[in-house]
Design a protein around this motif. Structure first.
Motif, short mmCIF file in Angstrom:
data_model
loop_
_atom_site.label_atom_id
_atom_site.label_comp_id
_atom_site.label_asym_id
_atom_site.label_seq_id
_atom_site.Cartn_x
_atom_site.Cartn_y
_atom_site.Cartn_z
N LYS A 42 0.83 -1.20 0.00
CA LYS A 42 0.00 0.00 0.00
C LYS A 42 0.87 1.25 0.00
O LYS A 42 1.83 1.36 0.76
CB LYS A 42 -0.90 0.02 1.23
CG LYS A 42 -2.11 -0.88 1.14
CD LYS A 42 -3.01 -0.66 2.34
CE LYS A 42 -4.28 -1.49 2.22
NZ LYS A 42 -5.19 -1.26 3.39
N GLY A 43 0.50 2.20 -0.86
CA GLY A 43 1.17 3.49 -0.85
C GLY A 43 0.57 4.39 0.22
O GLY A 43 -0.33 4.00 0.97
N GLY A 44 1.07 5.60 0.28
CA GLY A 44 0.60 6.54 1.29
C GLY A 44 -0.84 6.97 1.07
O GLY A 44 -1.29 7.11 -0.08
N ALA A 45 -1.55 7.20 2.16
CA ALA A 45 -2.91 7.70 2.07
C ALA A 45 -2.90 9.12 1.51
O ALA A 45 -2.02 9.93 1.83
CB ALA A 45 -3.57 7.68 3.44
N PRO A 47 -3.55 12.82 1.37
CA PRO A 47 -3.72 13.67 2.55
C PRO A 47 -5.04 14.42 2.63
O PRO A 47 -5.48 14.79 3.72
CB PRO A 47 -2.54 14.65 2.45
CG PRO A 47 -2.13 14.63 1.02
CD PRO A 47 -2.42 13.25 0.52
N ASP A 146 2.09 18.28 -4.13
CA ASP A 146 2.10 17.05 -3.33
C ASP A 146 2.52 15.84 -4.18
O ASP A 146 3.26 14.97 -3.70
CB ASP A 146 0.72 16.77 -2.75
CG ASP A 146 0.33 17.76 -1.66
OD1 ASP A 146 1.21 18.49 -1.17
OD2 ASP A 146 -0.87 17.80 -1.30
N TYR A 147 2.06 15.79 -5.42
CA TYR A 147 2.30 14.61 -6.27
C TYR A 147 3.22 14.91 -7.45
O TYR A 147 3.14 14.28 -8.50
CB TYR A 147 0.97 13.98 -6.68
CG TYR A 147 0.34 13.28 -5.49
CD1 TYR A 147 0.80 12.03 -5.08
CD2 TYR A 147 -0.64 13.90 -4.73
CE1 TYR A 147 0.28 11.41 -3.97
CE2 TYR A 147 -1.17 13.29 -3.59
CZ TYR A 147 -0.69 12.04 -3.23
OH TYR A 147 -1.20 11.43 -2.10
N ASP A 169 -11.08 4.90 1.64
CA ASP A 169 -9.64 5.08 1.76
C ASP A 169 -9.02 5.22 0.36
O ASP A 169 -9.15 4.31 -0.46
CB ASP A 169 -9.05 3.87 2.49
CG ASP A 169 -7.55 3.98 2.68
OD1 ASP A 169 -6.87 2.94 2.58
OD2 ASP A 169 -7.07 5.10 2.92
N ARG A 171 -5.48 5.78 -1.68
CA ARG A 171 -4.03 5.72 -1.52
C ARG A 171 -3.32 5.87 -2.86
O ARG A 171 -3.84 5.49 -3.90
CB ARG A 171 -3.61 4.39 -0.86
CG ARG A 171 -4.03 4.30 0.60
CD ARG A 171 -3.61 2.99 1.23
NE ARG A 171 -3.93 2.97 2.64
CZ ARG A 171 -3.11 3.33 3.61
NH1 ARG A 171 -1.88 3.72 3.30
NH2 ARG A 171 -3.48 3.28 4.87
N HIS A 172 -2.13 6.43 -2.76
CA HIS A 172 -1.27 6.49 -3.94
C HIS A 172 -0.72 5.10 -4.21
O HIS A 172 -0.32 4.38 -3.30
CB HIS A 172 -0.10 7.46 -3.67
CG HIS A 172 0.77 7.69 -4.84
ND1 HIS A 172 2.06 7.21 -4.92
CD2 HIS A 172 0.55 8.37 -6.00
CE1 HIS A 172 2.60 7.57 -6.08
NE2 HIS A 172 1.71 8.27 -6.75
#
Length: 216
Positions: A42-45, A47, A146-147, A169, A171-172
């Protein structure tokens, strides 16, 4: 099975057979890399549920861009607020993608984001005949920084990011980080998605010094 074409020499066939094996090896490597990509943890949630502007000035949350799918691709078009025209390279990439949008959307969702106003993006959509592209403004959001679609100094960058949604949820999943990797060539971080370069690579002269110009 060994194939032949009219009037080819033995030297050509031997060289082509050697190249064929390299192409087969490359195909296997592409499959190996794709499997490693699919196996990422899983990548980061994400924000925040970014609020983008559609071309009519309405607000669309990032979560709404998923539609009925659990996967969303977002391409960052280099067309900042001070630009007089979009990046020709980005535009050539999007020209190639436009005709595939309907096919892509049967499997996943896709959006193109730019750091410019809805009005100018609407004008650009008409100018470039990009009516099929889901085009949104990222102004008044931090999405681009951010991305990695925008540098801290405000330079626009051609990133593509993949996001996944499970329930509420988001996620990236993956980003085209090869853009930042040192290379003897231009980054080629989205070349696998780009018909122009893949076709030119099949020719004797290859890509050469060709640079796309705006098609409009």
């Amino acid at each position: 099975m060994t194939v032949h074409f009219p009037n080819e020499s033995p030297e050509y066939r031997a060289a082509r057979a050697d190249l064929l094996q390299a192409e087969i090896d490359l195909r296997q490597q592409i499959e190996t890399v794709a499997a490693k990509r699919r196996a990422l943890p899983k990548g980061g949630a994400v924000p925040t549920d970014y609020g983008f502007s559609d071309l009519l000035g309405g607000r669309r949350s990032m979560s709404s861009l998923f539609g009925d799918h659990d996967t969303l691709a977002i391409y960052s078009l280099m067309y900042g607020p001070n630009a007089t025209s979009p990046c020709p390279m980005c535009s050539a990439f999007l020209d190639g993608l436009t005709g595939q949008i309907g096919h892509i959307q049967k499997r996943m969702s896709i959006a193109v984001i730019a750091q410019n106003s809805p009005q100018r993006l609407s004008e650009l959509q008409d100018q470039m005949s990009w009516q099929a592209l889901p085009l949104f403004s990222a102004q008044d959001t931090s999405y681009q920084t951010d991305y990695l679609g925008q540098s801290p100094d405000g330079d626009q960058l051609p990133m593509i990011n993949i996001f996944v949604r499970n329930d509420d949820d988001i996620r990236h999943f993956w980003g085209s980080e090869m853009f930042y990797a040192p290379s003897d060539w231009h980054p080629r971080h989205v070349d696998a998605l780009w018909p122009l370069w893949n076709l030119l690579d099949l020719t004797p002269s290859g890509r050469g010094t060709h640079m796309p110009s705006l098609s409009a």
